[in-house]
Design a protein around this motif. Structure first.
Motif, PDB file in Angstrom:
ATOM      1  N   LEU A  44       0.834  -1.210   0.000  1.00 55.50           N
ATOM      2  CA  LEU A  44       0.000   0.000   0.000  1.00 55.50           C
ATOM      3  C   LEU A  44       0.867   1.257   0.000  1.00 55.50           C
ATOM      4  CD1 LEU A  44      -2.796  -0.999   2.534  1.00 55.50           C
ATOM      5  CD2 LEU A  44      -2.937  -0.931   0.044  1.00 55.50           C
ATOM      6  N   GLU A  45       1.960   1.195   0.759  1.00 50.60           N
ATOM      7  CA  GLU A  45       2.815   2.383   0.884  1.00 50.60           C
ATOM      8  C   GLU A  45       3.546   2.725  -0.410  1.00 50.60           C
ATOM      9  OE1 GLU A  45       3.824   2.319   5.647  1.00 50.60           O
ATOM     10  OE2 GLU A  45       4.970   1.034   4.306  1.00 50.60           O
ATOM     11  N   TYR A  56      -7.204   2.924   0.205  1.00 54.09           N
ATOM     12  CA  TYR A  56      -8.029   3.097  -1.004  1.00 54.09           C
ATOM     13  C   TYR A  56      -7.973   1.867  -1.944  1.00 54.09           C
ATOM     14  CZ  TYR A  56      -9.479   5.786  -5.256  1.00 54.09           C
ATOM     15  OH  TYR A  56     -10.091   6.246  -6.390  1.00 54.09           O
ATOM     16  N   PRO A  57      -6.761   1.340  -2.260  1.00 54.54           N
ATOM     17  CA  PRO A  57      -6.723   0.211  -3.212  1.00 54.54           C
ATOM     18  C   PRO A  57      -7.353  -1.072  -2.660  1.00 54.54           C
ATOM     19  CG  PRO A  57      -4.528   1.176  -2.895  1.00 54.54           C
ATOM     20  CD  PRO A  57      -5.410   1.794  -1.866  1.00 54.54           C
ATOM     21  N   VAL A  58      -7.395  -1.210  -1.329  1.00 58.00           N
ATOM     22  CA  VAL A  58      -8.009  -2.418  -0.753  1.00 58.00           C
ATOM     23  C   VAL A  58      -9.525  -2.331  -0.925  1.00 58.00           C
ATOM     24  CG1 VAL A  58      -8.279  -3.845   1.307  1.00 58.00           C
ATOM     25  CG2 VAL A  58      -6.131  -2.623   0.905  1.00 58.00           C
ATOM     26  N   LEU A  59     -10.072  -1.129  -0.685  1.00 58.07           N
ATOM     27  CA  LEU A  59     -11.514  -0.930  -0.912  1.00 58.07           C
ATOM     28  C   LEU A  59     -11.832  -1.149  -2.396  1.00 58.07           C
ATOM     29  CD1 LEU A  59     -14.331  -0.086   0.086  1.00 58.07           C
ATOM     30  CD2 LEU A  59     -13.645   2.310  -0.166  1.00 58.07           C
ATOM     31  N   VAL A 116     -10.497   1.051 -17.008  1.00 61.36           N
ATOM     32  CA  VAL A 116      -9.920   2.145 -16.216  1.00 61.36           C
ATOM     33  C   VAL A 116      -8.910   2.910 -17.054  1.00 61.36           C
ATOM     34  CG1 VAL A 116     -10.090   1.246 -13.853  1.00 61.36           C
ATOM     35  CG2 VAL A 116      -8.212   0.493 -15.335  1.00 61.36           C
ATOM     36  N   GLY A 117      -8.500   4.075 -16.557  1.00 61.44           N
ATOM     37  CA  GLY A 117      -7.365   4.795 -17.130  1.00 61.44           C
ATOM     38  C   GLY A 117      -6.077   4.189 -16.589  1.00 61.44           C
ATOM     39  N   GLU A 118      -4.955   4.617 -17.200  1.00 63.83           N
ATOM     40  CA  GLU A 118      -3.656   4.020 -16.855  1.00 63.83           C
ATOM     41  C   GLU A 118      -3.289   4.218 -15.375  1.00 63.83           C
ATOM     42  OE1 GLU A 118       0.159   3.861 -19.626  1.00 63.83           O
ATOM     43  OE2 GLU A 118      -0.106   5.801 -18.648  1.00 63.83           O
ATOM     44  N   ASP A 119      -3.784   5.329 -14.789  1.00 68.07           N
ATOM     45  CA  ASP A 119      -3.457   5.626 -13.388  1.00 68.07           C
ATOM     46  C   ASP A 119      -3.941   4.529 -12.441  1.00 68.07           C
ATOM     47  OD1 ASP A 119      -6.069   6.589 -14.210  1.00 68.07           O
ATOM     48  OD2 ASP A 119      -6.275   7.497 -12.240  1.00 68.07           O
ATOM     49  N   GLN A 120      -4.912   3.750 -12.878  1.00 66.36           N
ATOM     50  CA  GLN A 120      -5.476   2.727 -11.984  1.00 66.36           C
ATOM     51  C   GLN A 120      -4.880   1.329 -12.210  1.00 66.36           C
ATOM     52  OE1 GLN A 120      -7.327   3.283  -9.413  1.00 66.36           O
ATOM     53  NE2 GLN A 120      -7.560   5.457  -9.856  1.00 66.36           N
ATOM     54  N   VAL A 121      -3.951   1.223 -13.178  1.00 66.45           N
ATOM     55  CA  VAL A 121      -3.408  -0.105 -13.499  1.00 66.45           C
ATOM     56  C   VAL A 121      -2.632  -0.682 -12.310  1.00 66.45           C
ATOM     57  CG1 VAL A 121      -1.710  -1.278 -14.978  1.00 66.45           C
ATOM     58  CG2 VAL A 121      -3.426   0.221 -15.992  1.00 66.45           C
ATOM     59  N   GLN A 122      -1.881   0.181 -11.627  1.00 63.40           N
ATOM     60  CA  GLN A 122      -1.106  -0.297 -10.476  1.00 63.40           C
ATOM     61  C   GLN A 122      -2.041  -0.813  -9.366  1.00 63.40           C
ATOM     62  OE1 GLN A 122       0.969   2.594  -8.065  1.00 63.40           O
ATOM     63  NE2 GLN A 122       2.827   1.320  -8.025  1.00 63.40           N
ATOM     64  N   HIS A 123      -3.153  -0.091  -9.156  1.00 60.41           N
ATOM     65  CA  HIS A 123      -4.120  -0.551  -8.143  1.00 60.41           C
ATOM     66  C   HIS A 123      -4.704  -1.905  -8.525  1.00 60.41           C
ATOM     67  CE1 HIS A 123      -5.067   3.710  -6.411  1.00 60.41           C
ATOM     68  NE2 HIS A 123      -3.902   3.245  -6.052  1.00 60.41           N
ATOM     69  N   GLN A 145      -8.770  -8.169 -14.684  1.00 57.82           N
ATOM     70  CA  GLN A 145      -7.862  -7.599 -15.692  1.00 57.82           C
ATOM     71  C   GLN A 145      -8.353  -6.208 -16.100  1.00 57.82           C
ATOM     72  OE1 GLN A 145      -5.205  -9.249 -16.613  1.00 57.82           O
ATOM     73  NE2 GLN A 145      -5.779 -11.150 -15.572  1.00 57.82           N
ATOM     74  N   PRO A 146      -7.416  -5.273 -16.375  1.00 52.51           N
ATOM     75  CA  PRO A 146      -7.859  -3.940 -16.834  1.00 52.51           C
ATOM     76  C   PRO A 146      -8.255  -3.954 -18.310  1.00 52.51           C
ATOM     77  CG  PRO A 146      -5.459  -4.019 -16.736  1.00 52.51           C
ATOM     78  CD  PRO A 146      -5.950  -5.360 -16.241  1.00 52.51           C
ATOM     79  N   ILE A 147      -9.164  -3.061 -18.672  1.00 53.30           N
ATOM     80  CA  ILE A 147      -9.423  -2.772 -20.087  1.00 53.30           C
ATOM     81  C   ILE A 147      -9.065  -1.302 -20.269  1.00 53.30           C
ATOM     82  CG2 ILE A 147     -11.181  -2.543 -21.880  1.00 53.30           C
ATOM     83  CD1 ILE A 147     -12.717  -4.821 -20.609  1.00 53.30           C
ATOM     84  N   LEU A 148      -8.047  -1.051 -21.103  1.00 55.47           N
ATOM     85  CA  LEU A 148      -7.570   0.330 -21.292  1.00 55.47           C
ATOM     86  C   LEU A 148      -8.077   0.900 -22.611  1.00 55.47           C
ATOM     87  CD1 LEU A 148      -3.903  -0.195 -20.098  1.00 55.47           C
ATOM     88  CD2 LEU A 148      -5.625   1.183 -18.952  1.00 55.47           C
ATOM     89  N   SER A 149      -8.242   2.227 -22.646  1.00 59.31           N
ATOM     90  CA  SER A 149      -8.675   2.862 -23.895  1.00 59.31           C
ATOM     91  C   SER A 149      -7.437   3.315 -24.675  1.00 59.31           C
ATOM     92  CB  SER A 149      -9.545   4.072 -23.583  1.00 59.31           C
ATOM     93  OG  SER A 149      -8.734   5.098 -23.065  1.00 59.31           O
TER      94      SER A 149
END
Ligand code: AQP
Length: 325
Positions: free
Chosen positions: A102-103, A126-129, A144-151, A174-178
């Motif tokens: 998380l850190e 936040y990422p656990v929720l 999601v946008g790329e900013d959320q890929v790490q989460h 799995q993410p789906i990116l635009s």
């Protein structure tokens, strides 16, 4: 049909980054997947906010989503806090999530650096929720946008840890990116973000869009008009990827590289294309804004459906972890 889940915070007006990075895909995916979309108000309180404004902002975000094309006949739309199972599953996931993971989250580091005096456990968590949001519905895909890929990588790690310890309960999402997965603010510095305030609102009028775009930073290679540019390094060109037909994009990219078009004219094309997409969305938004009871009905039906799915999945997770019945 496989299930999709995604959320957006009611932390301000939805902006073009939200639309390009996530919402355009939300609308497209409704025809191919069973989609569950959420206004994530529990997430919005992880940063400073005005409690008196939260109900209005939540309703407004739901109104914007419906205006953007979320169709309650095809997808489920609800408000996160109407389904309290989200927070209970987050607690269960907290107990398999390593603190160090998380850190090291970039969003936590960025947001806590912007607000050193008030770093809450909620912001860290936040990422656990978010993992709980997705897994309460056993969703396999998350647009999601790329900013959320790490989460999302962390969500998969949480799922693996849970499944290893308690049995195979959850799928790995799995993410789906635009194509425009990371839109910068108009100053070209940080990600376009509600909490930074560097945004071009999704519902801006044609005039406001042009006022914003004309100040927008373009590729640094074009100091003078005759300098060739590099569209792949230009935030304005990234926005074109969402609003401009592909053939026109290629034409503009060639013209930019040959310096036969200036940034001003390239922005004019973009402003016209954004307005063409957004004008009907603005109109639907204004119409729905006058009928809040319609939006409330959609949200109530969505919450009822989600509570019944969430209740079953949470019971499965509780049983796997050995809670007393
Ligand atoms: N600039 C962006 N480019 C591409 N995608 C973006 N998204 C957000 N900003 C961009 C995507 O939009 C979805 C909803 O985002 P959110 O409201 O849940 O939270 P966020 O990612 O933190 O967006 P903001 O605007 O930066 O909100 P604040 O400032 O309140 O935290 C997500 O899928 C996100 O990837």
């Amino acid at each position: 049909m496989k299930r999709v889940f995604s959320g957006i915070q009611p932390s301000g007006e939805a902006h073009l980054g939200n639309y390009a990075g996530a919402l355009k895909n939300w609308v497209r995916l409704q025809d191919e997947y069973e989609c569950i979309y959420c206004v994530v108000d529990y997430h919005a309180v992880t940063q400073p906010y005005e409690s008196a404004e939260l109900p209005g902002k939540t309703l407004d975000m739901a109104t914007s989503l419906l205006a953007a094309g979320i169709d309650p006949e095809k997808a489920t739309l609800f408000v996160q806090s109407a389904v309290p199972e989200h927070t209970e599953l987050a607690w269960l996931f907290n107990c398999v999530t390593p603190l160090g993971e998380l850190e090291r989250m970039t969003q936590f580091k960025d947001k806590s650096a912007r607000n050193r005096k008030n770093i809450t456990a909620g912001l860290l968590d936040y990422p656990v929720l978010q993992a709980a949001d997705i897994m309460l519905y056993k969703a396999e895909y998350v647009p999601v946008g790329e900013d959320q890929v790490q989460h999302l990588e962390l969500s998969r790690e949480i799922v693996r840890r849970f499944n290893t310890r308690y049995g195979d309960v959850f799928p790995e999402p799995q993410p789906i990116l635009s194509t425009a997965k990371r839109i910068l603010g108009l100053d070209g510095q940080a990600k376009m973000s509600k909490s930074i305030g560097n945004t071009l609102p999704m519902l801006a009028t044609a005039e406001e869009i042009w006022d914003g775009l004309k100040t927008g930073v373009t590729c640094s290679k074009r100091v003078r008009l005759k300098d060739p540019g590099e569209p792949d390094e230009c935030n304005i060109f990234t926005i074109h990827k969402t609003f401009t037909p592909e053939e026109k994009q290629m034409e503009l990219a060639t013209a930019c590289r040959e310096a036969s078009i200036g940034c001003f004219d390239c922005k004019k094309v973009l402003a016209a294309n954004i307005d063409e997409t957004m004008a009907p969305i603005r109109e639907r938004y204004l119409e729905l804004k006058g009928k809040p009871e319609v939006v409330r009905e959609v949200l109530a039906a969505g919450a009822a459906r989600c509570r019944s799915i969430a209740g079953e999945v949470l019971a499965e997770a509780r049983a796997a972890m050995g809670f007393f019945k």
